[in-house]
Scaffold this motif. Structure first.
Motif, mmCIF file in Angstrom:
data_model
loop_
_atom_site.group_PDB
_atom_site.id
_atom_site.type_symbol
_atom_site.label_atom_id
_atom_site.label_comp_id
_atom_site.label_asym_id
_atom_site.label_seq_id
_atom_site.Cartn_x
_atom_site.Cartn_y
_atom_site.Cartn_z
ATOM 1 N N TYR A 195 0.838 -1.200 0.000
ATOM 2 C CA TYR A 195 0.000 0.000 0.000
ATOM 3 C C TYR A 195 0.877 1.256 0.000
ATOM 4 O O TYR A 195 1.598 1.530 0.963
ATOM 5 C CB TYR A 195 -0.879 0.043 1.245
ATOM 6 C CG TYR A 195 -1.912 -1.040 1.373
ATOM 7 C CD1 TYR A 195 -3.028 -1.062 0.549
ATOM 8 C CD2 TYR A 195 -1.791 -2.026 2.347
ATOM 9 C CE1 TYR A 195 -4.006 -2.044 0.692
ATOM 10 C CE2 TYR A 195 -2.763 -3.014 2.496
ATOM 11 C CZ TYR A 195 -3.863 -3.015 1.662
ATOM 12 O OH TYR A 195 -4.832 -3.982 1.802
ATOM 13 N N GLY A 196 0.823 2.015 -1.084
ATOM 14 C CA GLY A 196 1.512 3.298 -1.135
ATOM 15 C C GLY A 196 3.011 3.216 -1.039
ATOM 16 O O GLY A 196 3.662 4.219 -0.722
ATOM 17 N N VAL B 170 7.979 5.642 -0.309
ATOM 18 C CA VAL B 170 6.666 5.647 0.331
ATOM 19 C C VAL B 170 5.971 6.959 -0.002
ATOM 20 O O VAL B 170 6.595 8.024 -0.029
ATOM 21 C CB VAL B 170 6.791 5.502 1.860
ATOM 22 C CG1 VAL B 170 5.408 5.478 2.514
ATOM 23 C CG2 VAL B 170 7.557 4.241 2.212
ATOM 24 N N VAL B 171 4.672 6.868 -0.252
ATOM 25 C CA VAL B 171 3.880 8.057 -0.546
ATOM 26 C C VAL B 171 4.135 9.140 0.504
ATOM 27 O O VAL B 171 4.182 8.856 1.708
ATOM 28 C CB VAL B 171 2.377 7.697 -0.572
ATOM 29 C CG1 VAL B 171 1.513 8.945 -0.524
ATOM 30 C CG2 VAL B 171 2.054 6.908 -1.821
ATOM 31 N N ASP C 188 -5.407 0.962 2.289
ATOM 32 C CA ASP C 188 -4.771 0.397 3.480
ATOM 33 C C ASP C 188 -5.673 0.640 4.693
ATOM 34 O O ASP C 188 -5.980 1.786 5.018
ATOM 35 C CB ASP C 188 -3.417 1.075 3.695
ATOM 36 C CG ASP C 188 -2.626 0.439 4.839
ATOM 37 O OD1 ASP C 188 -3.198 -0.331 5.613
ATOM 38 O OD2 ASP C 188 -1.419 0.738 4.949
ATOM 39 N N HIS D 44 -3.888 3.013 7.037
ATOM 40 C CA HIS D 44 -3.460 4.321 6.520
ATOM 41 C C HIS D 44 -4.353 4.691 5.332
ATOM 42 O O HIS D 44 -4.063 4.324 4.191
ATOM 43 C CB HIS D 44 -1.996 4.282 6.079
ATOM 44 C CG HIS D 44 -1.055 3.864 7.163
ATOM 45 N ND1 HIS D 44 -0.665 4.707 8.177
ATOM 46 C CD2 HIS D 44 -0.451 2.683 7.406
ATOM 47 C CE1 HIS D 44 0.157 4.068 8.985
ATOM 48 N NE2 HIS D 44 0.302 2.836 8.541
ATOM 49 N N ASP E 34 -4.633 7.111 3.551
ATOM 50 C CA ASP E 34 -4.028 7.900 2.481
ATOM 51 C C ASP E 34 -3.150 7.047 1.572
ATOM 52 O O ASP E 34 -2.492 7.572 0.672
ATOM 53 C CB ASP E 34 -3.210 9.049 3.070
ATOM 54 C CG ASP E 34 -2.096 8.557 3.995
ATOM 55 O OD1 ASP E 34 -2.203 7.421 4.514
ATOM 56 O OD2 ASP E 34 -1.121 9.302 4.202
ATOM 57 N N ARG E 35 -3.125 5.739 1.764
ATOM 58 C CA ARG E 35 -2.306 4.839 0.942
ATOM 59 C C ARG E 35 -3.209 3.776 0.320
ATOM 60 O O ARG E 35 -4.133 3.285 0.963
ATOM 61 C CB ARG E 35 -1.220 4.175 1.783
ATOM 62 C CG ARG E 35 -0.285 5.148 2.484
ATOM 63 C CD ARG E 35 0.748 4.399 3.301
ATOM 64 N NE ARG E 35 1.546 5.300 4.124
ATOM 65 C CZ ARG E 35 2.493 4.912 4.960
ATOM 66 N NH1 ARG E 35 2.769 3.606 5.069
ATOM 67 N NH2 ARG E 35 3.161 5.792 5.674
ATOM 68 N N SER F 115 -1.519 7.417 -3.501
ATOM 69 C CA SER F 115 -2.727 7.928 -2.862
ATOM 70 C C SER F 115 -3.941 7.330 -3.567
ATOM 71 O O SER F 115 -3.860 6.913 -4.733
ATOM 72 C CB SER F 115 -2.773 9.449 -2.971
ATOM 73 O OG SER F 115 -2.972 9.841 -4.316
#
Length: 629
Positions: free
Chosen positions: A476-477, A483-484, A583, A586, A588-589, A617
């Motif tokens: 994820y991300g 990493v994002v 996620d 998270h 945002d991911r 994102s």
């Protein structure tokens, strides 16, 4: 001749007689102050007797026949002899009733110094003797400033006035919180049969740390996974809805059942799409049966979220009640053994009886008042955690009292009064504990290591045939160390220098990596939003697979099994389907799976396969034009 006084000596026998008379008078005076003459009491009128400011009163109808009542001064035991948290402060008393028995409570009133009491941290209690080495707390009443306390008793023996050390009990409760946060239940490592057979069809990987233990194997012809909660708190296990919970594996509490038990109080809490949720107590093991073959692929998350923490708080509060009850009376303590977990399990099974329905609903309101927008996310905010404890601790003693009173677990004509007094002491203890908890640096630091200084979300990933040897992993991300949210400099430090392609205006993007194909090519691509200097997404090389084992060419059904929370969205110009997996820890991911050849009018399924994978994102993986400038 001067006048002289002559000393005259008394004969020894006369002196001895006088001294014995004086001693006799002294003993009589002492006896008079230490005891009162026996008073006759009757069934019709009752009666009372007093000595040294203490009074014993028997109301009309409280004895079965006429009898003699005697009240005498007693000797209080040394501090600690009647219990670790009891300090004698006042007069002791001995009471005898000869010729009858009590058929209703009698009242004992004793003098106290109000300066030694405050009613919050130093609560007065009349401690009464059951046997030579057993004491019980009598239901005691005291008004602040009063010079006497009164208590009810169902038998006569002897006792004294003491104080309950609330601060010491509160310290014990705070220690329990700290142990809940960092302690481990010591659950045994689960054992599964024929693990080799299971791993021929599936592979499994997990996070590190000891908060969760698991095994994968084949038993009775079925592939099973056993997951053990090594925390002392409750933990929430989120798993694919296609998995079946087996009996005999601990069971836990289903989120759906818990919500149903609350009469709508937790109506907004629901499992993510395609997933199911069970909440297990510390030390419990949950056993799942997986679909045959690679159909068992999927991801499990184990964490302590707001719901699990709230249930843990209720258990802690009931434990405080039980501890106070065991100090007050052995039968109360025995009735409350393991009560907190039993109450929650009964509630989740739908067995909330009318007599404790209101108390259970009070606890649920305490939880719902603290619900966040994402109540199943890992609980990482100490302020929220301590506020939640305060809320559910307010209902715990009432819950325990209502259940024990309603089930008749405690008998005797003082049972209700005893439960009420214990509940008031427990509430005072929990209030004092909350004052110690609020802002306590030690507990803030302890909470930071809630999961043993590791990610509070423990993931277990089960997948089918693994990715090709040497293939990179997409999460994820994140991909390739990037990493994002990273800056361009951080991305380059993580993945090395790559060719750069610029497009868009001031609000455009820089793409590091494969400049010819932003979706998929011979190498990865990392998209930096230029004005914010922030990584918003990335696409991997052709060999990359996600952590759940999904790669290019995999079927839509496999993606849905691996990511039950998958949401479908029509991407760019509504011509291409994108499966978006956010996620759970998270928001945002996310991961994005593009199905370019799928029918735009129907969600992908059947033979539709993944043509592109991205991480970033949620807006990035959905294909929104974030870099148009």
């Amino acid at each position: 001749m001067p006048f002289h006084l002559h000393r005259r000596w008394l004969p020894p026998l006369v002196l001895a007689t006088i001294l014995s008379l004086i001693a006799g008078c002294t003993d009589a005076a002492q006896q008079s102050s230490d005891s009162a003459p026996a008073v006759q009491v009757t069934a019709a009128d009752g009666g009372s007797a007093s000595v040294g400011g203490a009074t014993v009163s028997i109301p009309p109808g409280a004895v079965d026949q006429a009898a003699n009542l005697t009240v005498m001064r007693g000797e209080a035991p040394a501090a600690g002899a009647a219990g670790e948290y009891i300090t004698p402060i006042g007069q002791a008393l001995e009471v005898e009733l000869v010729g009858a028995r009590l058929t209703a409570p009698a009242t004992v009133t004793l003098p106290v110094d109000p300066a030694e009491l405050d009613g919050t941290t130093r609560i007065p209690v009349v401690v009464w003797q059951d046997t030579a080495d057993t004491w019980r707390w009598l239901p005691t009443t005291w008004q602040p400033g009063s010079t006497e306390v009164s208590a009810q008793t169902d038998h006569f023996s002897g006792g004294f006035v003491g104080t309950v050390n609330v601060d010491a009990l509160a310290g014990r409760a705070v220690t329990a919180v700290r142990d809940y946060l960092t302690g481990r239940s010591g659950v045994a490592q689960p054992s599964c049969g024929d693990e080799q057979a299971a791993r021929r069809a599936l592979t499994i990987a997990s996070d590190g740390g000891d908060t969760t233990k698991w095994c994968l194997g084949v038993e009775d012809g079925r592939t099973v996974i056993k997951i053990a909660n090594n925390r002392r708190t409750y933990a929430t296990i989120t798993y694919p809805a296609t998995w079946q919970v087996l009996d005999g594996g601990g069971g836990g509490i289903s989120l759906d059942a818990l919500v149903r038990s609350t009469a709508g109080g937790l109506g907004e809490v629901a499992a993510p799409r395609g997933q199911a949720v069970r909440i297990v107590s510390g030390g419990d093991t949950l056993t799942f049966a997986l679909p045959a073959g690679t159909g068992g692929a999927g991801q499990v998350s184990v964490t302590t979220d707001l719901i699990a923490w709230s249930l843990s708080g209720i258990v802690m509060a009931v434990d405080v009640f039980t501890f106070a009850a065991s100090a007050a009376r052995r039968s109360l303590g025995a009735a409350g053994d393991g009560l907190g977990q039993r109450l929650i399990a009964m509630a989740a099974s739908g067995s909330v009886e009318g007599f404790w329905r209101d108390a259970w609903d009070q606890c649920i309101r305490a939880i719902s008042d603290n619900l966040t927008d994402h109540p199943l996310d890992p609980l990482t905010n100490w302020s929220l955690a301590s506020d939640t404890l305060k809320a559910v601790w307010g209902c715990g003693p009432s819950l325990a009292k209502a259940y024990l009173a309603g089930t008749g677990a405690v008998t005797g004509f003082l049972a209700a009064a005893a439960l009420t007094f214990v509940a008031s002491v427990a509430s005072a203890v929990l209030t004092a504990a909350n004052l110690l908890i609020t802002g306590a640096r030690e507990l803030v630091d302890t909470f930071a290591s809630f999961s043993g200084r590791s990610d509070p979300l423990y993931d277990i990933v089960v997948r089918g045939a693994g990715p090709p040897a040497g293939a990179a992993t997409l999460t994820y991300g994140a991909y390739g160390g990037a990493v994002v949210g990273m800056s361009r400099a951080e991305v380059e430090q993580a993945v090395g220098e790559l060719p750069v392609r610029e497009f868009g205006g001031l609000d455009g993007c820089d793409v590091l990596g494969d400049p010819d194909d932003l979706d998929v090519g011979d190498g990865p691509a990392f998209t930096i939003y230029r004005s914010a200097d922030e990584l918003i997404g990335m696409t991997p090389d052709r060999q990359a697979h996600t952590r759940a084992g999904i790669g290019l060419g995999d079927a839509a059904a496999d993606v849905q099994r691996a990511y039950p929370q998958l949401m479908w969205e029509l991407g760019y110009q509504a011509t291409t389907w994108v499966g978006i997996a956010v996620d759970p820890a998270h928001p945002d991911r996310a991961l994005g799976f593009v199905f370019e050849e799928a029918d735009p009018s129907v969600e992908p399924g059947g033979d539709d396969v993944v043509t592109t994978i991205s991480a970033g994102s949620p807006d990035y993986v959905a294909g929104y034009e974030l870099c148009s400038g």
